[in-house]
Write an enzyme that holds these catalytic residues in place. Structure first.
Site, PDB file in Angstrom:
ATOM      1  CE  LYS A  43      -4.393   1.155   0.210  1.00 10.76           C
ATOM      2  NZ  LYS A  43      -5.612   0.471  -0.282  1.00 10.76           N
TER       3      LYS A  43
ATOM      4  CG  ASP B 298      -7.360   3.538  -0.755  1.00 15.58           C
ATOM      5  OD1 ASP B 298      -7.811   2.401  -0.599  1.00 15.58           O
ATOM      6  OD2 ASP B 298      -7.446   4.410   0.132  1.00 15.58           O
TER       7      ASP B 298
HETATM    8  P1  NDP Z   1     -12.913   7.911  -2.997  1.00 12.84           P
HETATM    9  O1  NDP Z   1     -11.851   8.917  -2.779  1.00 12.84           O
HETATM   10  O2  NDP Z   1     -13.435   7.693  -4.370  1.00 12.84           O
HETATM   11  O3  NDP Z   1     -14.170   8.230  -2.053  1.00 12.84           O
HETATM   12  C1  NDP Z   1     -14.018   8.326  -0.684  1.00 12.84           C
HETATM   13  C2  NDP Z   1     -15.355   8.740  -0.090  1.00 12.84           C
HETATM   14  O4  NDP Z   1     -15.275   8.665   1.330  1.00 12.84           O
HETATM   15  C3  NDP Z   1     -15.711  10.178  -0.411  1.00 12.84           C
HETATM   16  O5  NDP Z   1     -17.104  10.317  -0.433  1.00 12.84           O
HETATM   17  C4  NDP Z   1     -15.095  10.929   0.763  1.00 12.84           C
HETATM   18  O6  NDP Z   1     -15.659  12.195   1.027  1.00 12.84           O
HETATM   19  C5  NDP Z   1     -15.414   9.978   1.900  1.00 12.84           C
HETATM   20  N1  NDP Z   1     -14.444  10.139   2.984  1.00 12.84           N
HETATM   21  C6  NDP Z   1     -13.095  10.080   2.895  1.00 12.84           C
HETATM   22  N2  NDP Z   1     -12.543  10.322   4.107  1.00 12.84           N
HETATM   23  C7  NDP Z   1     -13.575  10.536   4.961  1.00 12.84           C
HETATM   24  C8  NDP Z   1     -13.663  10.824   6.333  1.00 12.84           C
HETATM   25  N3  NDP Z   1     -12.544  10.943   7.084  1.00 12.84           N
HETATM   26  N4  NDP Z   1     -14.899  10.972   6.895  1.00 12.84           N
HETATM   27  C9  NDP Z   1     -16.017  10.851   6.138  1.00 12.84           C
HETATM   28  N5  NDP Z   1     -15.998  10.581   4.822  1.00 12.84           N
HETATM   29  C10 NDP Z   1     -14.798  10.420   4.238  1.00 12.84           C
HETATM   30  O7  NDP Z   1     -12.337   6.561  -2.372  1.00 12.84           O
HETATM   31  P2  NDP Z   1     -12.838   5.062  -2.599  1.00 12.84           P
HETATM   32  O8  NDP Z   1     -14.295   5.034  -2.833  1.00 12.84           O
HETATM   33  O9  NDP Z   1     -11.933   4.440  -3.575  1.00 12.84           O
HETATM   34  O10 NDP Z   1     -12.485   4.409  -1.187  1.00 12.84           O
HETATM   35  C11 NDP Z   1     -13.426   4.356  -0.109  1.00 12.84           C
HETATM   36  C12 NDP Z   1     -13.002   3.284   0.865  1.00 12.84           C
HETATM   37  O11 NDP Z   1     -12.953   2.004   0.192  1.00 12.84           O
HETATM   38  C13 NDP Z   1     -11.608   3.459   1.489  1.00 12.84           C
HETATM   39  O12 NDP Z   1     -11.623   2.944   2.806  1.00 12.84           O
HETATM   40  C14 NDP Z   1     -10.734   2.564   0.625  1.00 12.84           C
HETATM   41  O13 NDP Z   1      -9.557   2.136   1.299  1.00 12.84           O
HETATM   42  C15 NDP Z   1     -11.676   1.401   0.383  1.00 12.84           C
HETATM   43  N6  NDP Z   1     -11.369   0.567  -0.769  1.00 12.84           N
HETATM   44  C16 NDP Z   1     -11.300   1.092  -2.027  1.00 12.84           C
HETATM   45  C17 NDP Z   1     -11.041   0.275  -3.105  1.00 12.84           C
HETATM   46  C18 NDP Z   1     -11.083   0.765  -4.504  1.00 12.84           C
HETATM   47  O14 NDP Z   1     -11.035  -0.071  -5.414  1.00 12.84           O
HETATM   48  N7  NDP Z   1     -11.170   2.058  -4.759  1.00 12.84           N
HETATM   49  C19 NDP Z   1     -10.739  -1.161  -2.911  1.00 12.84           C
HETATM   50  C20 NDP Z   1     -10.935  -1.636  -1.557  1.00 12.84           C
HETATM   51  C21 NDP Z   1     -11.203  -0.767  -0.543  1.00 12.84           C
HETATM   52  P3  NDP Z   1     -14.862  13.527   0.580  1.00 12.84           P
HETATM   53  O15 NDP Z   1     -14.973  13.560  -0.911  1.00 12.84           O
HETATM   54  O16 NDP Z   1     -15.551  14.635   1.279  1.00 12.84           O
HETATM   55  O17 NDP Z   1     -13.434  13.336   1.052  1.00 12.84           O
END
Ligand code: NDP
Length: 446
Positions: free
Chosen positions: A125, A165
């Site tokens: 990571k 991510d």
């Molecule tokens: P994105 O950046 O596309 O989206 C993240 C989302 O979560 C946004 O809506 C963001 O809001 C919100 N968010 C981020 N930080 C916080 C916080 N501290 N409190 C509240 N909301 C928050 O990321 P992903 O969708 O790719 O990832 C989301 C989760 O899924 C993560 O935990 C990631 O590790 C996990 N994941 C992702 C994978 C992937 O293929 N993308 C694979 C496996 C797991 P804002 O825009 O306001 O920051």
């Protein structure tokens, strides 16, 4: 003192300032006790001490110039955690909260998750404390290029294959891939999540969210139930949340919430396909905030600074970030009769919250199993790149579905074998761990 406790104490002593890493390690180790009873050889080989210490950590300076001509400096890092079953594989996170402890927690989870996919991929990571929010495209490009100016010497299609991510989507992967190619003169599958038409796999953007819902479907099916007609509370509105919502709708579920770091929206009429398309345009193209939804759809309500777990729902799908379901959220979910949780985000449930949910008997799909669809399709993207081939979306989606169904089965079987039938947390940890531990045993002390 038990071996797992001893190994855990060493982890804490060595890096006392990494609470998220400790949490991720303990959540795994505390379930492994029975494995060491039947496999004392793992203890003699110090498998836990080796598994919790990354093979390599790279940190580096990322200087770049913003649109005003000011020099900015961020920190970049890559944790190459474990390569026992394949090249390091795992995403890059760009978010101001990124530090080594967070990247190590994510990398550690990734080792076992990747093992569950049954693909030959190790765990890694990386990321940076850079915040893409509010930056222009050109600023993001200059940052990504500078990030890759160092990272390129540590990665490669058979060495270490990063993906996206939080804060790293198709745009960022594109800029990093371009710079890698320029620096190395190589077109190879060194990053996954590339755009379609230049090496990206169909269904990769959808994979984590779709996989999360396939896993949910399997959990419900094991109880003779289904997603149809269920009220689903989703957090996040990024990549994972968007496609989680889309798949829930396709199974006849009702999506009642989505969120971002500002707060969440509740739509009592449900977020349907059209409304979801509006959110996807807001987030992916206009790069706006979720609160704007209530100006467009006036029947919905925005809750500033809150998480959606107080809403009355049948299913919770945390898809934003770590520790987003805390004790209070868990109590509300139990009180409101929630039946099942499938984790899309990594480690979204705090240990105290998990204690409450598990005591209440809520079906629980842990992240390392339920969100493994993203990395599984990344591995399929690597296969396509290696063969200079391209598969149809039907083919990739059907492989994803099979992989997720298989992961659910592996977790159920391992839980049953170790006398904890139905506990998918224990099952996921044990099934993933045994695969990695066996590979480490075969490869000697390295
Ligand atoms: P994105 O950046 O596309 O989206 C993240 C989302 O979560 C946004 O809506 C963001 O809001 C919100 N968010 C981020 N930080 C916080 C916080 N501290 N409190 C509240 N909301 C928050 O990321 P992903 O969708 O790719 O990832 C989301 C989760 O899924 C993560 O935990 C990631 O590790 C996990 N994941 C992702 C994978 C992937 O293929 N993308 C694979 C496996 C797991 P804002 O825009 O306001 O920051």
């Amino acid at each position: 003192m038990s071996y797992v406790k001893e190994a855990f104490d060493k982890v804490k002593l060595r890096d006392p300032e990494q609470p998220e890493f400790h949490q991720a390690v303990w959540e795994v180790l505390e379930t492994l006790e029975p494995v060491f009873e039947s496999h004392p050889e793992f203890k003699d080989a110090k498998i836990l001490e080796r598994l919790t210490e990354p093979e390599r950590i790279i940190t580096f300076r990322v200087p770049w110039v913003d649109d005003k001509g000011q020099v900015q400096v961020n920190r970049g890092m890559r944790v190459e955690f474990n390569s026992a079953i394949g090249p390091y594989k795992g995403g890059l996170r760009f978010h101001p909260s990124v530090n080594l402890g967070i990247i190590k927690f994510l990398g550690f989870e990734q080792i076992l998750k990747n093992a569950l996919t049954t693909r030959p991929i190790g765990g890694g990571k990386g990321g940076s404390d850079f915040d893409p929010k509010g930056k222009s495209d050109m600023e993001v490009m200059r940052f990504c290029q500078s990030f890759m100016n160092e990272l390129f010497r540590h990665i490669g299609a058979n060495v270490d294959v990063p993906a996206g991510d939080i804060g790293v989507g198709g745009r960022e992967i594109g800029y990093m891939f371009g710079q890698y190619k320029k620096l190395t003169r190589k077109w190879e599958g060194v990053l996954t999540g590339k755009g379609y038409g230049w090496g990206g796999s169909l269904i990769r953007p959808e994979a984590t969210g779709y996989g999360q819902v396939y896993f949910l479907r399997e959990m419900l099916a094991s109880k003779g139930d289904s997603i149809e007609g269920k009220k689903c509370a989703i957090s996040g509105s990024g990549n994972v949340a968007q496609y989680c919502a889309k798949k829930v709708l396709s199974y006849g579920g009702k999506v009642i919430t989505m969120s971002d770091s500002g707060g969440y929206i509740f739509d009592k009429d449900g977020i349907d396909e059209d409304k979801l398309a509006w959110i996807m345009d807001l987030k992916n193209n206009r790069r706006g905030r979720i609160k704007e939804y209530v100006s467009e759809y006036t029947g919905a309500v925005y809750h500033e600074g809150k998480r959606p777990w107080g809403e009355n729902c049948d299913i919770a799908l945390p898809s934003a970030t770590q520790n987003e379901i805390e004790e209070k959220g868990a109590k509300n979910l139990v009180k409101n009769g929630c039946l099942a949780i499938s984790e899309g985000a990594n480690m979204p449930t705090s240990p105290a919250a998990y204690g409450i949910l598990s005591k209440a008997g809520i079906l629980f799909g842990p992240a390392k199993a339920a969100n493994a669809g993203g990395v599984a399709v990344s591995a399929l993207e690597m296969s396509q790149n290696a063969a200079f081939d391209e598969w149809t979306s039907e083919k990739v989606d059907s492989k994803l579905d099979k992989i997720m169904t298989g992961i659910h089965q592996q977790c159920s079987d391992a839980a049953e074998e170790y006398n904890q039938k139905g506990d998918l947390v224990v099952g996921a940890n044990i099934a993933g761990f045994i695969k990695v531990a066996n590979a480490m045993m075969s490869q000697g002390v390295v």
